[in-house]
Design an enzyme around this catalytic site. Structure first.
Site, short mmCIF file in Angstrom:
data_model
loop_
_atom_site.label_atom_id
_atom_site.label_comp_id
_atom_site.label_asym_id
_atom_site.label_seq_id
_atom_site.Cartn_x
_atom_site.Cartn_y
_atom_site.Cartn_z
N ASN B 77 -6.04 -38.13 -23.51
CA ASN B 77 -5.06 -38.95 -22.81
C ASN B 77 -5.73 -40.06 -22.01
OD1 ASN B 77 -4.55 -38.67 -19.62
ND2 ASN B 77 -5.62 -36.86 -20.39
N ASN B 136 -9.52 -34.43 -7.10
CA ASN B 136 -9.71 -34.83 -8.49
C ASN B 136 -10.98 -35.67 -8.62
OD1 ASN B 136 -9.67 -36.04 -10.99
ND2 ASN B 136 -7.46 -36.38 -11.02
N CYS B 139 -11.16 -36.91 -13.55
CA CYS B 139 -10.57 -37.75 -14.59
C CYS B 139 -11.56 -38.81 -15.05
CB CYS B 139 -9.28 -38.41 -14.09
SG CYS B 139 -7.89 -37.29 -14.25
N CYS B 350 -12.91 -15.12 -52.79
CA CYS B 350 -12.88 -16.59 -52.73
C CYS B 350 -14.28 -17.17 -52.88
CB CYS B 350 -12.27 -17.06 -51.41
SG CYS B 350 -13.27 -16.74 -49.95
#
Lengths: 441, 432
Positions: B77, B136, B139, B350
């Site tokens: 984001n 914070n 970020c 497999c």
């Protein structure tokens, strides 16, 4: 008064045009982009993949599915077409449940194989929609090859030869090419005139001319073909139909392949006549296709009468289930005994000491249409060719007993009578013809 | 039934599942829905200074990577801190806290690295009666370019300085949120501790470009033909976060410092793993953004069931339980020998184990005529790759050779524990 399902006799228009159109729509609708991505995600990309081994044309299935998963369906289609130029049709008509999908390891993991057939269709549809043929011809060799029969074997052979730079002429007895793809297989497996579209697309390679209305023994001779060409490939299929050897007669008795061919050539299918009570004699794919399509046209009752037990039936379990899901009744261990004005009498059978015997019990089914689907036979094969078990004898490369003549598909020995097998045989014969014409260059 | 009540850095909540400071916690409406769904706590989306609010892009804010069936594995984001006025957020925080007194409500903060702005905002937050603050320092996009967020978190001295201001000017518990965009997580964690932090929370998002559009040659997400790196989160980052949590939990300098575990927690199992590695509680974002707030119900029921099955009465008994098992490589037992064993009944043939081993490992699997696969003990180094690529759970397992057994690969007997520190090949080894 219009006809309906209960109208006696063999008549057309038992169902509305709308209903018939719906009935003959795609048996397996195409996957959209999202569905294809989800389906492709399930492939484990197996080492030395069992599905690939199970495919008669040895398509690299894990590779093409990975190409779909990574958003390059056109590359996936190339992977398919390099092995099987009729990959579009095979995606629709292959009995995948007995081939690639039967071998898929996901069957062991969760009893549900990767949808290989539908993914193959997704990829091939994408590339064919581009309207540009994906392959180009090699430098012209000046060699000329005659291919007899524009069915799957002949087309696969012709395409491979054209790609190698040879000039090919295809001769076909009908007015249209495609062979059983056009005249034989069930309509709901390849709707939208796909067989002709595929044929046109295949011819886009160039270097192939087609002459219709010419068949061996009828304006065409092997001797003549050999004189005018450097090699000859025969993909003439099985044009003869076995007769029903029973007492009595019935006005509605017909060969299933003829009835299906007429049905395939009808556009809207509303003009195709079908009985109210239909009995189909046989146990192979033709019997299933005839019976299912009779129901889809509105026959009130359709019964497949097969003389052996369920396990012996040539049609796969999937096909048998498809038939019963469409309302077809399958009677096992009943053999035709006699025909009457309004029906057919069947003898019950049993296998005793390895032999099929009648038990003495009989049953009579009302029938206004009886379709026999008890096998096709080789017809029109040149007398000089060695025949083995009713088929043209060929070696692993498709060479017949006559030098310069190859054969493949249903008319030749080896392999099952499947579209995909015919493609493999046609392709492999082309490779061998190429080697013999060029010395392997 | 297990007791899920949690007390983290003095903050009580009915369960250890908090929503991380992020888009899901940006306003009253969402937070009320979260509490109603069952979340034990919420860290309100980061508030900035009073004044003109932050401006966000109005193009795509998120990019993603997907696994099979478009399952979202990683989210990126470029959204900034809250773009709503400070006073609106504060008013809503106060209202929500009053209505949900039993739930944790922590307020995330990010203001410039000066004492005055921190002093001002702390005062404003205290008036809301929120339970604590989270700084914070994590970020990595946008705000970092302005000297905040991870720009602070990457400089231990700044972390210590700001944390000290916060503890000086507020009575509230202070959680310092750390950025993983550093070389060693211990330095910022130690700095937070020195500054007086009550706890740390980690990880914040990782610098990332999720993909490149190959038609336009632009990074995703693309804003009018250009892109900037964003913060990466979701299931894909969990292993990175687990390691950083464990590093702090097992380091002597930071041991005992409460940790709020963050990073790709999607199920109760992820949460339990974080807690076992030392997290006192966990914070979730991407799972809620992918599936909605209801996922917490599975987390609660799953953790309860697992605790009941293991006779664990309270979450405190889980916290740190795996920490003593996390060591340096040099401490690992070099005499421990295992061999891969393939269960032929479970095998679906497999051949992926064969391809992986034959092409990229030690040629220790042989393929039989009928696609049966068998491990060659004399070649197997027990790398575990076959286990990892096998699509069937428990089909391939590792079997331990007992003491005294002969390893067919080396011809040597399995000896008791010995590690690299005493290994003869280690020239720096302390020889006994």
């Amino acid at each position: 008064m219009p006809n309906d399902q209960s109208t006696p006799g063999i008549v057309a228009g038992r169902l509305s045009a709308d209903q018939i159109a719906r009935n003959f729509g795609d048996l397996h609708p195409p996957l959209d982009d999202h569905e294809a991505r989800v389906a492709a995600d399930r492939c484990y990309f197996c080492h030395d993949a069992p599905c690939m081994t199970a495919c008669p044309t040895s398509i690299d299935i894990p590779l093409f599915i990975r190409q779909i998963a990574t958003g390059t369906a056109e590359s996936a289609a190339r992977t398919i077409f390099e092995q099987n130029i009729l990959g579009g049709m095979c995606a629709r008509v292959c009995p995948t449940e007995t081939l690639c999908e039967e071998a898929c390891v996901r069957n062991d993991a969760e009893c549900q194989p990767v949808q290989i057939g539908r993914l193959q269709r997704y990829a091939t549809d994408k590339l064919m929609a581009k309207d540009k043929h994906p392959f180009t011809r090699a430098t012209a060799t000046g060699k000329r090859v005659a291919v007899v029969g524009a069915g799957p074997a002949g087309l696969a052979c012709a395409h491979r030869l054209a790609m190698k730079g040879h000039d090919v002429t295809i001769f076909d007895g009908r007015t249209k090419g495609g062979g059983l793809n056009e005249f034989g297989i069930a309509a709901y497996k390849a709707p939208g005139n796909f067989a002709q579209a595929e044929l046109d697309w295949l011819l886009g390679i160039g270097g192939i001319s087609v002459e219709y209305g010419k068949r061996l023994g009828d304006g065409l001779s092997l001797d003549h073909l050999q004189k005018g060409h450097d090699a000859v490939f025969l993909g003439i299929g099985l044009a003869g139909v076995n007769a029903l050897a029973v007492n009595g007669s019935h006005d509605g008795l017909a060969a299933a392949v003829d009835w299906i061919a007429a049905l395939r050539q009808s556009g809207g299918k509303t003009d195709v006549a079908v009985g109210r009570d239909v009995v189909v004699i046989g146990g192979g794919m033709t019997a299933i296709d005839a019976a299912v399509q009779a129901r889809l046209l509105g026959a009130e009752t359709v019964t497949i009468a097969y003389r052996r037990d369920k396990a012996a039936m040539a049609a796969s379990e999937f096909e048998q289930d498809l038939a019963t899901s469409k309302g077809v009744r399958i009677l096992y261990n009943v053999a035709p005994k006699s025909l009457g004005k309004d029906g057919i009498t069947l003898a019950r059978t049993a296998t005793r000491g390895g032999k099929l015997v009648e038990t003495g019990e009989t049953l009579t089914l009302p029938a206004d249409q009886i379709l026999r689907a008890i096998g096709q036979t080789l017809e029109g094969a040149p007398g000089v060719l060695k025949i083995d078990g009713g088929k043209i004898a060929v070696d692993a490369s498709g060479r017949t007993s006559v030098t310069g003549v190859w054969a493949g598909g249903d008319c030749a020995t080896g392999g099952e009578d499947l579209t995909v097998t015919a493609v493999a045989e046609g392709r492999d014969a082309a490779e061998d013809i190429h080697i013999s014409l060029t010395g392997g260059v | 039934m297990a007791d899920l009540r949690s007390e983290f850095a003095g903050i009580k909540s009915p369960n250890p599942f908090w929503l991380a400071s992020a888009p899901p916690t940006d306003k009253e409406y969402n937070v009320r829905r979260a509490y109603e769904a069952g979340w034990g706590g919420v860290v309100w989306k980061t508030l900035g200074e009073a004044g003109p609010p932050v401006v966000n892009v109005s193009g795509p804010r998120y990019g993603a990577i997907w696994g099979a069936d478009r399952r979202l594995l990683g989210l990126n984001n470029i959204e900034l801190i809250t773009d709503r006025p400070l006073e609106v957020n504060l008013r809503e925080i106060k209202q929500v806290k009053r209505d949900y007194p039993d739930r944790a409500l922590v307020v995330s903060l990010m203001v410039p690295c000066e004492e005055e702005p921190w002093k001002n905002i702390l005062k404003a937050v205290e008036e809301t009666e929120a339970d604590g603050v989270e700084l914070n320092f994590g970020c990595p996009h946008g705000m970092a370019e302005r000297g905040m967020g991870s720009a602070v978190g990457q400089v231990p001295e700044y972390i210590e300085m700001v944390t000290r201001w916060v503890k000086q000017h507020s009575r509230m518990p202070c959680i310092v949120k750390l950025t993983p965009n550093i070389t060693n997580i211990l330095y910022p964690a130690e700095a937070a501790k020195r500054g007086g932090a009550d706890a740390v929370s980690l990880i914040n998002t990782i610098n990332s470009i999720t993909s490149v559009n190959l038609d336009t040659f632009t990074p995703e997400p693309t804003i009018d033909g250009l892109g900037a790196h964003g913060g990466y989160c979701g299931p894909a980052v969990k292993p990175i976060a687990l390691n950083m949590v464990a590093e702090i939990a097992r380091s002597a300098n930071t041991a005992g410092l409460p940790i709020s575990g963050i990073g790709g927690i999607t199920t109760w199992r992820d949460a339990a793993e974080f807690m076992a590695l030392g997290a006192g509680n966990v914070q979730v974002c991407t799972a809620a953004m992918t599936y909605g707030f209801k996922v917490v119900q599975e987390m609660i029921s799953g953790l309860s069931q697992w605790m009941d099955e293991h006779g664990i009465a309270s979450v405190d008994e889980v916290v740190g339980r795996a920490v003593p098992k996390v060591k340096d490589w040099k401490d690992l037992n070099l005499n421990y020998v295992t061999k891969a064993v393939i269960d032929e009944d479970l095998c679906i043939k497999c051949g992926r184990c064969y391809a992986a081993c034959e092409d990229t490992s030690h040629q220790a699997i042989e393929m039989g005529e009928d696609r049966t696969f068998r491990v060659k003990d004399e070649e197997c180094v027990a790398c575990n790759l076959c286990v990892n690529v096998c699509p069937v759970e428990s089909c391939i397992t590792m079997k331990e050779l007992p003491l005294g057994a002969v390893d067919p690969r080396t011809g040597r007997k399995v000896e008791p524990y010995a590690n690299w520190t005493t290994h003869p090949n280690n020239t720096a080894a302390v020889q006994g």
